[in-house]
Design an enzyme around this catalytic site. Sequence first.
Site, PDB file in Angstrom:
ATOM      1  N   CYS A  48       0.820  -1.041  -0.014  1.00  0.00           N
ATOM      2  CA  CYS A  48      -0.104   0.134  -0.013  1.00  0.00           C
ATOM      3  C   CYS A  48       1.034   1.254   0.035  1.00  0.00           C
ATOM      4  O   CYS A  48       2.080   1.182   0.607  1.00  0.00           O
ATOM      5  CB  CYS A  48      -1.021  -0.012   1.211  1.00  0.00           C
ATOM      6  SG  CYS A  48      -1.760   1.494   1.621  1.00  0.00           S
ATOM      7  N   HIS A  49       0.466   2.308  -0.573  1.00  0.00           N
ATOM      8  CA  HIS A  49       1.201   3.586  -0.587  1.00  0.00           C
ATOM      9  C   HIS A  49       1.849   3.980   0.885  1.00  0.00           C
ATOM     10  O   HIS A  49       2.879   4.511   0.879  1.00  0.00           O
ATOM     11  CB  HIS A  49       0.230   4.750  -1.078  1.00  0.00           C
ATOM     12  CG  HIS A  49       1.134   5.937  -1.525  1.00  0.00           C
ATOM     13  ND1 HIS A  49       1.396   7.207  -0.614  1.00  0.00           N
ATOM     14  CD2 HIS A  49       2.002   6.145  -2.786  1.00  0.00           C
ATOM     15  CE1 HIS A  49       2.162   7.651  -1.167  1.00  0.00           C
ATOM     16  NE2 HIS A  49       2.610   7.451  -2.295  1.00  0.00           N
ATOM     17  N   THR A  50       1.119   3.698   1.788  1.00  0.00           N
ATOM     18  CA  THR A  50       1.490   4.125   3.283  1.00  0.00           C
ATOM     19  C   THR A  50       2.793   3.330   3.811  1.00  0.00           C
ATOM     20  O   THR A  50       3.634   3.921   4.220  1.00  0.00           O
ATOM     21  CB  THR A  50       0.267   3.563   4.192  1.00  0.00           C
ATOM     22  OG1 THR A  50      -1.192   4.329   3.623  1.00  0.00           O
ATOM     23  CG2 THR A  50       0.700   4.064   5.525  1.00  0.00           C
ATOM     24  N   HIS A  70       0.894  -3.903   5.897  1.00  0.00           N
ATOM     25  CA  HIS A  70      -0.298  -3.808   6.492  1.00  0.00           C
ATOM     26  C   HIS A  70      -1.457  -4.210   5.873  1.00  0.00           C
ATOM     27  O   HIS A  70      -2.581  -4.385   6.437  1.00  0.00           O
ATOM     28  CB  HIS A  70      -0.605  -2.458   7.470  1.00  0.00           C
ATOM     29  CG  HIS A  70      -0.762  -1.489   6.284  1.00  0.00           C
ATOM     30  ND1 HIS A  70       0.183  -0.992   5.588  1.00  0.00           N
ATOM     31  CD2 HIS A  70      -1.915  -0.735   5.862  1.00  0.00           C
ATOM     32  CE1 HIS A  70      -0.131   0.046   4.790  1.00  0.00           C
ATOM     33  NE2 HIS A  70      -1.605  -0.105   4.643  1.00  0.00           N
ATOM     34  N   GLU A  71      -1.249  -4.898   4.446  1.00  0.00           N
ATOM     35  CA  GLU A  71      -2.412  -5.223   3.836  1.00  0.00           C
ATOM     36  C   GLU A  71      -2.313  -6.846   3.513  1.00  0.00           C
ATOM     37  O   GLU A  71      -1.552  -7.227   3.037  1.00  0.00           O
ATOM     38  CB  GLU A  71      -2.807  -4.501   2.467  1.00  0.00           C
ATOM     39  CG  GLU A  71      -3.495  -3.349   2.332  1.00  0.00           C
ATOM     40  CD  GLU A  71      -3.839  -3.066   1.014  1.00  0.00           C
ATOM     41  OE1 GLU A  71      -4.487  -1.866   0.537  1.00  0.00           O
ATOM     42  OE2 GLU A  71      -3.516  -3.711  -0.046  1.00  0.00           O
ATOM     43  N   CYS A 100     -11.139  -2.219  20.050  1.00  0.00           N
ATOM     44  CA  CYS A 100     -11.121  -3.028  21.405  1.00  0.00           C
ATOM     45  C   CYS A 100     -12.667  -3.570  21.943  1.00  0.00           C
ATOM     46  O   CYS A 100     -12.431  -4.512  22.856  1.00  0.00           O
ATOM     47  CB  CYS A 100     -10.506  -1.944  22.546  1.00  0.00           C
ATOM     48  SG  CYS A 100     -11.437  -0.814  23.003  1.00  0.00           S
ATOM     49  N   CYS A 103     -14.046   0.857  24.469  1.00  0.00           N
ATOM     50  CA  CYS A 103     -13.858   2.439  24.699  1.00  0.00           C
ATOM     51  C   CYS A 103     -15.118   3.013  24.090  1.00  0.00           C
ATOM     52  O   CYS A 103     -16.028   2.340  23.392  1.00  0.00           O
ATOM     53  CB  CYS A 103     -12.391   2.707  24.014  1.00  0.00           C
ATOM     54  SG  CYS A 103     -12.829   2.568  22.195  1.00  0.00           S
ATOM     55  N   CYS A 106     -15.481   2.578  20.397  1.00  0.00           N
ATOM     56  CA  CYS A 106     -16.142   1.315  19.909  1.00  0.00           C
ATOM     57  C   CYS A 106     -17.430   1.154  20.067  1.00  0.00           C
ATOM     58  O   CYS A 106     -18.164   0.511  19.491  1.00  0.00           O
ATOM     59  CB  CYS A 106     -14.992   0.078  20.534  1.00  0.00           C
ATOM     60  SG  CYS A 106     -13.573  -0.170  19.725  1.00  0.00           S
ATOM     61  N   CYS A 114     -11.250   3.618  17.468  1.00  0.00           N
ATOM     62  CA  CYS A 114     -10.749   3.074  18.845  1.00  0.00           C
ATOM     63  C   CYS A 114      -9.592   3.933  19.728  1.00  0.00           C
ATOM     64  O   CYS A 114      -8.584   4.166  19.261  1.00  0.00           O
ATOM     65  CB  CYS A 114     -10.554   1.715  18.816  1.00  0.00           C
ATOM     66  SG  CYS A 114      -9.786   0.982  20.085  1.00  0.00           S
ATOM     67  N   ARG A 118      -6.135   2.725  17.699  1.00  0.00           N
ATOM     68  CA  ARG A 118      -6.261   3.511  16.576  1.00  0.00           C
ATOM     69  C   ARG A 118      -4.744   3.721  16.186  1.00  0.00           C
ATOM     70  O   ARG A 118      -3.868   3.570  16.702  1.00  0.00           O
ATOM     71  CB  ARG A 118      -7.244   4.711  16.572  1.00  0.00           C
ATOM     72  CG  ARG A 118      -6.230   5.949  17.277  1.00  0.00           C
ATOM     73  CD  ARG A 118      -6.881   7.116  17.002  1.00  0.00           C
ATOM     74  NE  ARG A 118      -8.038   7.232  17.938  1.00  0.00           N
ATOM     75  CZ  ARG A 118      -8.621   8.436  18.333  1.00  0.00           C
ATOM     76  NH1 ARG A 118      -8.367   9.686  17.842  1.00  0.00           N
ATOM     77  NH2 ARG A 118      -9.726   8.389  18.791  1.00  0.00           N
ATOM     78  N   CYS A 178      -7.401  -2.700   3.872  1.00  0.00           N
ATOM     79  CA  CYS A 178      -6.942  -1.137   4.135  1.00  0.00           C
ATOM     80  C   CYS A 178      -7.483  -0.494   2.973  1.00  0.00           C
ATOM     81  O   CYS A 178      -8.598  -0.181   2.975  1.00  0.00           O
ATOM     82  CB  CYS A 178      -5.174  -1.239   3.888  1.00  0.00           C
ATOM     83  SG  CYS A 178      -4.760   0.580   4.109  1.00  0.00           S
ATOM     84  N   ARG A 373      -2.553  -2.694  -7.055  1.00  0.00           N
ATOM     85  CA  ARG A 373      -2.399  -3.563  -5.881  1.00  0.00           C
ATOM     86  C   ARG A 373      -1.335  -4.867  -6.656  1.00  0.00           C
ATOM     87  O   ARG A 373      -1.779  -5.557  -7.390  1.00  0.00           O
ATOM     88  CB  ARG A 373      -3.372  -4.188  -5.273  1.00  0.00           C
ATOM     89  CG  ARG A 373      -4.016  -3.147  -4.255  1.00  0.00           C
ATOM     90  CD  ARG A 373      -2.981  -2.711  -3.280  1.00  0.00           C
ATOM     91  NE  ARG A 373      -3.478  -1.881  -2.266  1.00  0.00           N
ATOM     92  CZ  ARG A 373      -3.322  -0.556  -2.260  1.00  0.00           C
ATOM     93  NH1 ARG A 373      -2.674   0.093  -3.409  1.00  0.00           N
ATOM     94  NH2 ARG A 373      -3.974   0.150  -1.184  1.00  0.00           N
TER      95      ARG A 373
END
Length: 380
Positions: A48-50, A70-71, A100, A103, A106, A114, A118, A178, A373
């Site tokens: 992913c670009h992130t 993360h994907e 979670c 909170c 959530c 969250c 988060r 993502c 992707r």
Amino acid sequence: MSSTAGQIIRCKAAVAWEAGKPLVIEEVEVAPPQKMEVRLKILFTSLCHTDVYFWEAKGQTPVFPRIFGHEAGGIVESVGEGVTDLQPGDHVLPVFTGECKECRHCKSEESNMCDLLRINTDRGVMINDGKTRFSIKGQPIYHFVGTSTFSEYTVVHVGCVAKINPAAPLDKVCVLSCGISTGLGATLNVAKPKKGSIVAIFGLGAVGLAAAEGARLAGASRIIGVDLNPDRFNEAKKFGVTEFINPKDYDKPVQEVIAEKTDGGVDRSVECTGNINAMISAFECVHDGWGLAVLVGVPNKDDAFKTHPMNLLNERTLKGTFFGNYKPRSDLPSVVEKYMNKELEVEKFITHHVPFSEINKAFKYMLKGEGLRCIIHMEA
């Protein structure tokens, strides 16, 4: 329990030793999951670009050595103390943000931000004990957004893991953890266009095309794609985009061009670039009285949004969204079901495949702007 439960696992991971340098496939040690953590065997991950943004580390605190990613899609290998809703063998999507379930966010139907889980891009350790679960010969290797999926095994907080239908093909649905869900949810959950609406999408990368896909699913009559790259229009047609506007082709602001072409403005707009001028255009191009603009792209830290207050007083609405307003554990399984029911097509987002040993090719594709992707096959 699996035979490796409670033990250190040695496996391959793609380690970023320093900013902007190619990842190196290393043997890492992955510690067992601690309280409220799960250890996952990653089967497929995508870039992913992130990941690229934080690997380049041009505008933020550099945290290295680090395992990005993360994907992804994978299978639960073992669970830590206190984990009751996941067990070894479950098929899951790890997610860069969490739920979670305790909170205020959530418990609110309106929020997915969250308090506990988060996204935190600076933290390279687990929240339970402030330590990493990865090491090489005793040297800690830092985590990324709590997922670090560029490793054959990773440890994730249980609140950042969505259990999904085991029949769903992980090499396809991994992209839903993502960017695709972010764009899709921005349209379906936040913009909520009515059937027959006119929708403008600013930025036709993967997230923007997912937003267009959402508009298509919602039954929009016209989907206007706005992008500075004319090469993207043909691809965008597959996602329901019906017309294309390149702001460079006009000598007046693009919001004026859109207003002229739509009898006063679009019903909904979704901004997916993070460019502050595109954000302003996306807001100012919606129709007075009912128009709604949704901001998805992340701006630079010094940017400021400027518009005349009359634009708001004339009953235009501006909203922001994070991860398409999806709660990871509660909502992602239903997004996967949209794919399983053939409502949502994810194959058209997947343009490249590489074996894990060639993960740096995925970075090259993204840096050149080739494709959407790239799926990285961990076992290939």
